[in-house]
Structure formats: C-alpha cells, structure tokens
Design a protein around this motif. Structure first.
Motif, mmCIF file in Angstrom:
data_model
loop_
_atom_site.group_PDB
_atom_site.id
_atom_site.type_symbol
_atom_site.label_atom_id
_atom_site.label_comp_id
_atom_site.label_asym_id
_atom_site.label_seq_id
_atom_site.Cartn_x
_atom_site.Cartn_y
_atom_site.Cartn_z
ATOM 1 N N ARG A 64 34.616 39.999 47.085
ATOM 2 C CA ARG A 64 35.240 38.184 47.414
ATOM 3 C C ARG A 64 36.196 38.428 45.700
ATOM 4 N N THR A 65 37.260 38.831 45.979
ATOM 5 C CA THR A 65 38.164 38.380 45.327
ATOM 6 C C THR A 65 38.507 37.310 44.800
ATOM 7 N N ILE A 66 37.891 36.271 43.784
ATOM 8 C CA ILE A 66 38.556 35.046 44.108
ATOM 9 C C ILE A 66 39.572 34.823 43.256
ATOM 10 N N ALA A 67 40.046 35.628 41.968
ATOM 11 C CA ALA A 67 41.744 35.065 41.880
ATOM 12 C C ALA A 67 41.507 36.845 40.179
ATOM 13 N N ARG A 80 40.191 39.631 36.303
ATOM 14 C CA ARG A 80 39.301 39.897 37.646
ATOM 15 C C ARG A 80 38.233 38.496 37.626
ATOM 16 N N LEU A 81 38.001 38.185 38.337
ATOM 17 C CA LEU A 81 36.867 37.369 38.950
ATOM 18 C C LEU A 81 36.334 37.563 40.203
ATOM 19 N N ARG A 82 35.330 37.997 41.314
ATOM 20 C CA ARG A 82 34.860 37.993 41.916
ATOM 21 C C ARG A 82 33.603 38.303 41.866
ATOM 22 N N LEU A 83 33.255 37.523 43.243
ATOM 23 C CA LEU A 83 31.662 36.895 44.118
ATOM 24 C C LEU A 83 31.387 38.049 44.605
ATOM 25 N N THR A 85 27.630 39.222 46.827
ATOM 26 C CA THR A 85 26.805 39.063 47.164
ATOM 27 C C THR A 85 25.777 40.458 47.626
ATOM 28 N N LEU A 151 28.481 36.428 40.234
ATOM 29 C CA LEU A 151 29.978 35.808 39.522
ATOM 30 C C LEU A 151 30.096 36.461 38.284
#
Length: 159
Positions: A64-67, A80-83, A85, A151
């Motif tokens: 999931r791309t957070i920002a 880019r910040l991604r989560l 799992t 993260l």
C-alpha cells in the motif's frame, strides 16, 4: 462564587485526567521504530556477486502506497512511502535498485533477505533496517509464523 469556580475546576480536572502516555513497552511497532538500527552483511561475509537469484516468484505480499511527494529539483523523481505486508511463507521476488534507492524498516515479524553482495542470508526482525543502494539486488522471504510488516521509503522514478 468561589465555590462554583472551584467546583468547575475540579470537574474539568477530572475530565482531562486521561493518561496519554504511550510507551514502547505497550506498543511493539513504536518500540521497533525507537530502537531501529541498520542491519548489514556479517563482517567478513561480503562479496560482490555472491548471489544472483532469490527465493522464487513473488507471492503472498500486499503493498500500500502511503504517500508520494515530488523530489526537489528533479521532476522525474519522487520520494515514496509504502507499507508492505508479507504473509508467512511469502516471497518478494529478486529485484535490483539501480533506479530506485531507499531503505526498509521491519515494523513487526521477520523477513529473510538474500542479497547480491553477501554470502549469507540475513534475517531481519522488528527494528532492523535494510539499506537499498544503487548496487543492491535482492529478494525476501518470510520464514516466520506471523506476517512481516515493512515500512519502505524510496527515492524512485516518477513513472
């Protein structure tokens, strides 16, 4: 009048007596962040070209791309910040970081990395950080019994 003010003050004090302190002991994700450290190849085990393939095709991973924000002065690049799992047994397929550099913080769980520059597989646990420079090629697998939550921050092409 004085008793009314004192009574109102006592009532307000009672309303605001919520304990807002969050400690790392009560929040494992916060503890991982507070105690984060870079994990690297064990001393004496680094070797260029040590590996050129990972754990197989990608499966069991959600991202999931957070920002995303434009990189200053470079219209063709983003930060880019991604989560990510990784379910138990999941694999992130072998890939390189020639055009996308960054770092990955293990927030919870564990993940095993196989890297082009290390003879050994590296096991990352909550609080460990993997660096991904332009020479990095690697793959990941979750050998644990719980999901690995990671993260990831990348400096990447905009497209």
């Amino acid at each position: 009048m004085r008793f009314i003010l004192l009574g109102a003050a006592a009532l307000l004090t009672a309303c605001v007596s919520v304990n807002a302190n969050v400690t790392a002991a009560s929040n494992p994700a916060l503890a991982a962040i507070e105690h984060a450290n870079v994990r690297t190849c064990p001393e004496g085990r680094a070797q260029i070209g040590a590996h050129n393939e990972g754990f197989g095709p990608q499966h069991g991973v959600t991202a999931r791309t957070i920002a995303i924000t434009p990189a200053a002065g470079e219209a063709s690049r983003i930060v880019r910040l991604r989560l990510l799992t990784m379910a138990p047994g999941a694999v992130i397929a072998w890939h390189s970081h020639e055009t996308t550099q960054g770092m990955a913080l293990i927030v919870s769980g564990q993940a095993t990395e196989i890297r082009n520059s290390c003879l050994d597989q590296i096991i990352y646990r909550a609080g460990d950080v993997a660096l991904e420079d332009a020479q990095t090629a690697h793959g990941w697998r979750n050998d644990g019994d719980e999901p690995a939550v990671i993260l990831v921050a990348h400096y990447a092409p905009a497209s």
